[in-house]
Every structure is written in C-alpha cells, then in structure tokens.
Write an enzyme that holds these catalytic residues in place. Structure first.
Site, PDB file in Angstrom:
ATOM      1  N   SER A   8      44.433  41.229  34.485  1.00 15.66           N
ATOM      2  CA  SER A   8      45.575  42.211  34.738  1.00 15.66           C
ATOM      3  C   SER A   8      46.323  42.070  33.237  1.00 15.66           C
ATOM      4  CB  SER A   8      46.422  41.576  36.066  1.00 15.66           C
ATOM      5  OG  SER A   8      47.791  42.169  35.541  1.00 15.66           O
ATOM      6  N   HIS A  31      42.683  45.551  35.260  1.00 16.21           N
ATOM      7  CA  HIS A  31      43.430  45.812  36.394  1.00 16.21           C
ATOM      8  C   HIS A  31      44.737  46.066  35.832  1.00 16.21           C
ATOM      9  CE1 HIS A  31      44.629  44.399  40.517  1.00 16.21           C
ATOM     10  NE2 HIS A  31      45.971  44.126  39.868  1.00 16.21           N
ATOM     11  N   ASP A  33      48.529  47.244  36.770  1.00 18.44           N
ATOM     12  CA  ASP A  33      49.406  47.200  38.028  1.00 18.44           C
ATOM     13  C   ASP A  33      50.487  48.304  37.777  1.00 18.44           C
ATOM     14  OD1 ASP A  33      48.700  44.631  39.355  1.00 18.44           O
ATOM     15  OD2 ASP A  33      48.970  43.702  37.416  1.00 18.44           O
ATOM     16  N   MET A  35      53.852  49.761  39.223  1.00 24.07           N
ATOM     17  CA  MET A  35      55.000  49.500  40.014  1.00 24.07           C
ATOM     18  C   MET A  35      56.002  50.741  40.087  1.00 24.07           C
ATOM     19  SD  MET A  35      54.928  45.729  39.481  1.00 24.07           S
ATOM     20  CE  MET A  35      53.630  44.454  39.522  1.00 24.07           C
ATOM     21  N   HIS A  64      45.853  49.268  40.422  1.00 21.38           N
ATOM     22  CA  HIS A  64      46.528  48.540  41.711  1.00 21.38           C
ATOM     23  C   HIS A  64      47.926  49.122  41.896  1.00 21.38           C
ATOM     24  CE1 HIS A  64      48.366  44.402  43.607  1.00 21.38           C
ATOM     25  NE2 HIS A  64      48.214  45.636  44.224  1.00 21.38           N
ATOM     26  N   MET A  66      51.095  49.566  43.532  1.00 20.82           N
ATOM     27  CA  MET A  66      52.266  49.022  44.239  1.00 20.82           C
ATOM     28  C   MET A  66      53.477  50.030  44.322  1.00 20.82           C
ATOM     29  SD  MET A  66      51.692  44.955  42.698  1.00 20.82           S
ATOM     30  CE  MET A  66      50.918  45.811  41.291  1.00 20.82           C
ATOM     31  N   MET A 135      46.599  39.970  48.643  1.00 22.54           N
ATOM     32  CA  MET A 135      47.518  39.218  47.713  1.00 22.54           C
ATOM     33  C   MET A 135      47.671  37.955  47.821  1.00 22.54           C
ATOM     34  SD  MET A 135      48.620  41.925  45.419  1.00 22.54           S
ATOM     35  CE  MET A 135      49.778  40.675  44.814  1.00 22.54           C
ATOM     36  N   GLY A 140      54.697  42.085  42.714  1.00 20.70           N
ATOM     37  CA  GLY A 140      55.854  42.506  41.786  1.00 20.70           C
ATOM     38  C   GLY A 140      55.784  41.873  40.332  1.00 20.70           C
ATOM     39  N   PHE A 141      55.403  40.686  40.243  1.00 20.62           N
ATOM     40  CA  PHE A 141      55.459  39.957  39.222  1.00 20.62           C
ATOM     41  C   PHE A 141      54.310  38.987  38.733  1.00 20.62           C
ATOM     42  CE2 PHE A 141      59.581  40.950  40.966  1.00 20.62           C
ATOM     43  CZ  PHE A 141      60.461  41.291  39.818  1.00 20.62           C
ATOM     44  N   GLY A 142      53.926  39.162  37.531  1.00 19.29           N
ATOM     45  CA  GLY A 142      52.916  37.946  37.247  1.00 19.29           C
ATOM     46  C   GLY A 142      53.604  36.509  37.045  1.00 19.29           C
ATOM     47  N   GLY A 143      52.608  35.614  37.019  1.00 12.31           N
ATOM     48  CA  GLY A 143      53.204  34.311  36.765  1.00 12.31           C
ATOM     49  C   GLY A 143      53.618  33.546  37.820  1.00 12.31           C
ATOM     50  N   ASP A 173      44.437  38.556  44.043  1.00 15.30           N
ATOM     51  CA  ASP A 173      45.289  38.888  42.998  1.00 15.30           C
ATOM     52  C   ASP A 173      46.687  38.068  43.291  1.00 15.30           C
ATOM     53  OD1 ASP A 173      46.874  39.976  41.164  1.00 15.30           O
ATOM     54  OD2 ASP A 173      46.946  41.943  42.053  1.00 15.30           O
ATOM     55  N   GLY A 174      47.016  37.168  42.443  1.00 16.35           N
ATOM     56  CA  GLY A 174      48.305  36.488  42.418  1.00 16.35           C
ATOM     57  C   GLY A 174      47.987  34.900  42.130  1.00 16.35           C
ATOM     58  N   GLY A 175      48.424  34.561  40.946  1.00 13.68           N
ATOM     59  CA  GLY A 175      48.192  32.889  40.821  1.00 13.68           C
ATOM     60  C   GLY A 175      46.973  32.508  40.620  1.00 13.68           C
ATOM     61  N   GLY A 195      46.314  37.366  35.537  1.00  9.64           N
ATOM     62  CA  GLY A 195      47.173  38.026  34.539  1.00  9.64           C
ATOM     63  C   GLY A 195      47.442  37.005  33.645  1.00  9.64           C
ATOM     64  N   SER A 196      48.459  36.159  33.992  1.00 11.05           N
ATOM     65  CA  SER A 196      48.893  35.075  32.995  1.00 11.05           C
ATOM     66  C   SER A 196      47.950  34.266  32.564  1.00 11.05           C
ATOM     67  CB  SER A 196      50.214  34.461  33.450  1.00 11.05           C
ATOM     68  OG  SER A 196      49.863  33.932  34.770  1.00 11.05           O
TER      69      SER A 196
HETATM   70  C1  DX5 Z   1      51.542  41.046  40.685  1.00  9.32           C
HETATM   71  C2  DX5 Z   1      50.276  41.791  40.428  1.00  9.32           C
HETATM   72  C3  DX5 Z   1      49.324  40.824  39.763  1.00  9.32           C
HETATM   73  C4  DX5 Z   1      49.786  40.066  38.634  1.00  9.32           C
HETATM   74  C5  DX5 Z   1      49.078  39.013  38.612  1.00  9.32           C
HETATM   75  O1  DX5 Z   1      52.377  41.983  41.621  1.00  9.32           O
HETATM   76  O2  DX5 Z   1      49.681  42.608  41.291  1.00  9.32           O
HETATM   77  O3  DX5 Z   1      47.995  41.857  39.294  1.00  9.32           O
HETATM   78  O4  DX5 Z   1      49.569  40.769  37.453  1.00  9.32           O
HETATM   79  O5  DX5 Z   1      49.524  38.009  37.671  1.00  9.32           O
HETATM   80  P1  DX5 Z   1      49.052  36.399  37.842  1.00  9.32           P
HETATM   81  O6  DX5 Z   1      47.750  36.146  37.653  1.00  9.32           O
HETATM   82  O7  DX5 Z   1      49.830  35.816  36.664  1.00  9.32           O
HETATM   83  O8  DX5 Z   1      49.579  35.988  39.074  1.00  9.32           O
HETATM   84 ZN    ZN Z   2      47.809  43.453  40.770  1.00 11.68          ZN
END
Ligand code: DX5
Ligand code: ZN
Length: 220
Positions: A8, A31, A33, A35, A64, A66, A135, A140-143, A173-175, A195-196
């Site tokens: 991402s 990927h 995102d 939003m 993706h 959102m 998910m 909403g947020f990475g990391g 997706d996520g963490g 992502g992160s």
């Molecule tokens: C969060 C996004 C993810 C995000 C994942 O809402 O949909 O795609 O970038 O980031 P990480 O891998 O850091 O959780």
């Molecule tokens: Zn995503």
C-alpha cells in the site's frame, strides 16, 4: 495463484508517488487506498491521481475504496484501468449489481469487510467475487496494530470458499508485517497488503521479498 504481495502506498511519500511505486518492482500489485473522509475519518486521493499513477508503473492497480456510495463511484475505477476494485459491503447498496458492473468494466471485483462485519451473510455472494478483503485493522490509517480477533473470520471465509469450490482470492489488509503474515497464511489468506512494513523499510523491495518468503514458508 499462490501468495501475492500488494504494498500500500498510503505510507509512502505521497508527493512523490511516481518514484515511490518504482521502489517495489517485485510486488504483484500496487494497493491504492481511496478514502473520502465519510466512510473513514481520513482523506487521501481519488481517480485523477490513480490515472496519473498508471503512467508511472507497470504493476496492476489494486484500488481499495473506503468511500460512501461505491455503487456510484466504483465502476469508474474499473473503467479507468484498475486491475482490481474493492468496495466495502458496509457502504454498498447493491453489492451483487456492483460486483457485476466492476467485472463488466474488465476489472476483478472485490468486496471488503471491516473487522466487526461478519462473513456469514455474504456466503452466497462468493461466486460473484474475484477477491474478498478482510480488514485486520479499522480502516482509515496505516501503521495500526494487527487485530488477532479477525483470524477466526479468515478461517471461516477460507472454509466457505473451499466448500463452494470458488477461486476467490482472500486478501488481508492492516498490520501485516514479518511478525503477523504467517498466522494469516495459516488461517487461509493468500493476498497480503502491507503499507508501513514496506515503506518504512530502508529497501522496500527487499521487504516485499522477505514478506513473500515468510508467507511461502508458512503455506501448508
Ligand atoms: C488502512 C488501509 C491499509 C493501510 C495498511 O485503512 O486500507 O491499506 O495502508 O497499512 P499498514 O500495513 O501499515 O497497516
Ligand atoms: Zn487498504
């Protein structure tokens, strides 16, 4: 299809997206995102940026969405050439019709579930979907930290797919990181957004390779 890694770009340098996608040449997808500040409390980018990004990468785009009202907006992402378009079932008014429209526009149709959304009501839709996104953080947020409470749902989704004999990919997706990817593989997932983990690594493409190796070694 086997394991796929889809970084991402949410945690990349958003002012240098063209260069940032060039740092993950061995990824399977990029990927993106989208939003809208309504479905999730964050605002990122939309179709014009994706159209520009396409000129900077040969990787297929995994959009993706959102966003509220995906019934209205999602088909345009398919028409613009995204290889895969994910809408959220919590926002879709007519998910069957929407999945069919996305496919008719030539993209893979994918449906996303937030952590608290069960898979069971949608079992009969699996044949309409090329991918199911589960998910493992609140979108909403990475990391954010991976939510282990989603693992049983991943297992149940994989069991349903096996039961129905569908070829639907199961994306998480996520963490996702080197610490969490194995338990998702063991639960039955095969497509991983990161992502992160990727963009905070000094060598993002080496992290893509490491994640892939870790996932493949956990594949039953
Ligand atoms: C969060 C996004 C993810 C995000 C994942 O809402 O949909 O795609 O970038 O980031 P990480 O891998 O850091 O959780
Ligand atoms: Zn995503």
């Amino acid at each position: 299809m086997g394991i796929q890694i889809t970084p991402s770009i949410l945690n990349a340098d958003l002012a240098a997206l063209g260069a940032e996608v060039g740092r993950i040449p061995s990824a399977d997808w990029v990927h993106v995102d989208v939003m809208d500040n309504h479905f999730v409390p964050n605002l990122t980018l939309g179709l014009p940026v994706i159209e520009s990004l396409k000129a900077h990468t040969d990787l297929p785009i995994d959009a993706h969405l959102m966003i509220e009202d995906p019934d209205r907006w999602a088909p345009a992402y398919a028409e613009a050439g995204c290889g895969s378009v994910t809408f959220h079932v919590e926002a879709a008014k007519a998910p069957v019709r929407l999945a069919r429209e996305i496919r008719n526009q030539g993209a893979r149709a994918s449906m996303g579930l937030k952590p608290a959304t069960p898979i069971e009501p949608y079992e009969d839709l699996l044949g309409e979907l090329d991918m199911l996104l589960i998910m493992t953080v609140e979108p909403g947020f990475g990391g954010q930290k991976f939510l282990d409470l989603c693992l049983p749902k991943i297992r149940r989704a994989r069991a349903m797919m096996d039961r129905h004999g569908v070829q639907t990919w199961l994306q998480i997706d996520g963490g996702i990181s080197l610490d969490t990817i194995e338990r998702c593989v063991e639960a039955g997932a095969d497509v991983f957004v990161a992502g992160s983990a990727v963009y905070s690594a000094s060598d993002p493409d080496a992290m893509v390779a490491d994640l892939r190796a870790r996932a493949e070694s956990a594949t039953p």
